[in-house]
Design a protein around this motif. Structure first.
Motif, short mmCIF file in Angstrom:
data_model
loop_
_atom_site.label_atom_id
_atom_site.label_comp_id
_atom_site.label_asym_id
_atom_site.label_seq_id
_atom_site.Cartn_x
_atom_site.Cartn_y
_atom_site.Cartn_z
N PRO A 8 -5.41 4.83 -9.18
CA PRO A 8 -3.96 5.05 -9.22
C PRO A 8 -3.21 3.80 -8.74
O PRO A 8 -3.69 3.07 -7.88
N ALA A 9 -2.09 3.56 -9.35
CA ALA A 9 -1.28 2.38 -8.97
C ALA A 9 -0.77 2.57 -7.55
O ALA A 9 -0.34 3.66 -7.16
N PRO A 10 -0.82 1.50 -6.74
CA PRO A 10 -0.31 1.63 -5.37
C PRO A 10 1.20 1.86 -5.35
O PRO A 10 1.92 1.32 -6.19
N ASP A 11 1.61 2.66 -4.42
CA ASP A 11 3.04 2.96 -4.29
C ASP A 11 3.74 1.75 -3.66
O ASP A 11 3.41 1.35 -2.55
N PRO A 12 4.71 1.13 -4.35
CA PRO A 12 5.37 -0.06 -3.79
C PRO A 12 6.25 0.26 -2.59
O PRO A 12 6.59 -0.64 -1.82
#
Length: 89
Positions: A8-12
């Motif tokens: 999953p893409a990291p939460d910015p």
């Protein structure tokens, strides 16, 4: 052929935990250092313990002893706080 699972893409908006603790260390070092300096400026200059024209030798010995011992304690505290290594990513 096995399919690779996507990470999953990291939460910015989420700050890194280690970075947060690093910034806390910086703030703690600066805050305690300024607090230590304010105490010593108050004792030394405002109350006159460090000014030879306004103080007695006993008061100056007390002040400079306090200054040296408290500086050593502050530096020891900072050394203990910063000697802990950050974990590798």
């Amino acid at each position: 052929m096995e399919e690779e699972q996507e990470k999953p893409a990291p939460d910015p908006n989420k700050m890194d935990y280690e970075l947060f603790h690093f910034l806390i260390k910086i703030m703690r070092t600066i805050f305690i250092g300024f607090f230590w300096l304010m105490i010593n400026v108050f004792l030394g200059l405002y109350l006159g313990f460090a000014v030879p024209e306004e103080s007695t030798p006993g008061r100056m010995i007390f002040f400079y002893s306090w200054f040296g011992i408290s500086m050593a304690a502050y530096l020891y505290f900072v050394w203990r706080m910063w000697r802990k290594k950050m974990s590798a990513p």
